[in-house]
Design a protein around this motif. Structure first.
Motif, PDB file in Angstrom:
ATOM      1  N   SER A  87       0.814  -1.204   0.000  1.00 27.24           N
ATOM      2  CA  SER A  87       0.000   0.000   0.000  1.00 27.24           C
ATOM      3  C   SER A  87       0.853   1.262   0.000  1.00 27.24           C
ATOM      4  O   SER A  87       1.954   1.295   0.524  1.00 27.24           O
ATOM      5  N   GLU A  89      -0.689   3.880   1.281  1.00 25.01           N
ATOM      6  CA  GLU A  89      -1.306   4.545   2.422  1.00 25.01           C
ATOM      7  C   GLU A  89      -1.114   3.671   3.654  1.00 25.01           C
ATOM      8  O   GLU A  89      -1.934   2.815   3.964  1.00 25.01           O
ATOM      9  N   TRP A 150      -9.996  -3.106 -14.703  1.00 25.69           N
ATOM     10  CA  TRP A 150      -9.620  -1.802 -15.227  1.00 25.69           C
ATOM     11  C   TRP A 150      -9.609  -1.827 -16.754  1.00 25.69           C
ATOM     12  O   TRP A 150     -10.099  -0.901 -17.399  1.00 25.69           O
ATOM     13  N   HIS A 157     -10.963   6.020 -15.652  1.00 25.89           N
ATOM     14  CA  HIS A 157     -10.523   7.146 -14.834  1.00 25.89           C
ATOM     15  C   HIS A 157     -10.961   7.010 -13.386  1.00 25.89           C
ATOM     16  O   HIS A 157     -10.796   7.941 -12.612  1.00 25.89           O
ATOM     17  N   GLN A 158     -11.514   5.859 -13.043  1.00 27.94           N
ATOM     18  CA  GLN A 158     -11.895   5.626 -11.661  1.00 27.94           C
ATOM     19  C   GLN A 158     -10.637   5.472 -10.814  1.00 27.94           C
ATOM     20  O   GLN A 158      -9.543   5.252 -11.328  1.00 27.94           O
ATOM     21  N   SER A 159     -10.838   5.512  -9.534  1.00 29.94           N
ATOM     22  CA  SER A 159      -9.731   5.334  -8.600  1.00 29.94           C
ATOM     23  C   SER A 159      -9.222   3.895  -8.671  1.00 29.94           C
ATOM     24  O   SER A 159     -10.000   2.952  -8.819  1.00 29.94           O
ATOM     25  N   ALA A 160      -7.922   3.723  -8.551  1.00 28.60           N
ATOM     26  CA  ALA A 160      -7.333   2.377  -8.522  1.00 28.60           C
ATOM     27  C   ALA A 160      -7.890   1.590  -7.354  1.00 28.60           C
ATOM     28  O   ALA A 160      -8.077   0.373  -7.444  1.00 28.60           O
ATOM     29  N   LEU A 161      -8.191   2.297  -6.255  1.00 25.26           N
ATOM     30  CA  LEU A 161      -8.765   1.631  -5.085  1.00 25.26           C
ATOM     31  C   LEU A 161     -10.112   0.995  -5.416  1.00 25.26           C
ATOM     32  O   LEU A 161     -10.415  -0.106  -4.955  1.00 25.26           O
ATOM     33  N   ASP A 162     -10.913   1.663  -6.234  1.00 26.77           N
ATOM     34  CA  ASP A 162     -12.217   1.108  -6.628  1.00 26.77           C
ATOM     35  C   ASP A 162     -12.049  -0.222  -7.355  1.00 26.77           C
ATOM     36  O   ASP A 162     -12.778  -1.175  -7.098  1.00 26.77           O
ATOM     37  N   TRP A 164      -9.434  -2.216  -7.124  1.00 26.49           N
ATOM     38  CA  TRP A 164      -8.874  -3.174  -6.162  1.00 26.49           C
ATOM     39  C   TRP A 164      -9.989  -3.759  -5.291  1.00 26.49           C
ATOM     40  O   TRP A 164     -10.079  -4.974  -5.113  1.00 26.49           O
TER      41      TRP A 164
END
Length: 181
Positions: A87, A89, A150, A157-162, A164
């Motif tokens: 991560s 974060e 993806w 263009h969504q968040s990579a977290l979405d 994941w």
């Protein structure tokens, strides 16, 4: 810890102010109070979920022999550590990674137990599952699934977290689906 909360509240209040169009009809204190309420509610909810998840995980594992429990906790720690390492974060997220690792291993244990025909029994099958479990391979499977999601997404263009989280859910659902078949 108060400084961390204050930092989170300040950051959220600024974000709320920005998304509100930086209107001056509301005072900075209004945005601060909104952010403070949100952070306090999220912190309280997180603590409640952590307490519930830990209690439910150990209810099932309490009947396991000590060697199997130790192996289970070792794998949870190992998976949580891999999640934390991968991560970007890391600050104040250890509990989140631990809970996520516990959720994934609990699903794996339930799937193994179901395949054995006994609810969380058959220590030999569970031991073999935990011994052969590779956190790095498991996370790689999630990563590949997230990448496939993806690639096939209409909006990349969504968040990579979405992506994941969607991949984690897909893998968890596949474990659950195998159990109900």
């Amino acid at each position: 810890m108060e400084n961390d909360l204050e930092h989170d509240i300040r950051k959220l209040a600024y974000h709320i102010w920005q998304t509100a169009g930086r209107e001056f009809g509301q005072t900075a204190l209004d945005f601060w109070e909104m952010a403070e309420r949100m952070v306090i509610e999220l912190t309280a909810d997180s603590a409640r979920r952590a307490s519930t998840a830990t209690a439910s995980a150990f209810e099932n594992a309490a009947t396991w022999p000590s060697a199997l429990r130790a192996l289970y906790l070792y794998r949870v720690r190992e998976l949580a550590r891999c999640m934390w390492s991968a991560s970007t974060e890391r600050r104040d997220r250890s509990m989140d990674y631990w809970l996520a690792a516990e959720k994934h291993l609990r699903l794996l244990a339930e799937q193994t137990a179901h395949n054995a025909g006994v609810r969380l029994g058959r220590e030999e099958d569970l031991t073999k599952t935990f011994e052969t479990f590779s956190p790095a391979d498991y996370l790689e499977q999630i990563r590949k699934t997230a990448y496939q999601l993806w690639e096939t997404a209409e909006s990349q263009h969504q968040s990579a977290l979405d992506f994941w989280l969607a991949a984690e859910n897909r893998i968890a659902e596949s474990l659950t689906r195998k159990r109900t078949d």
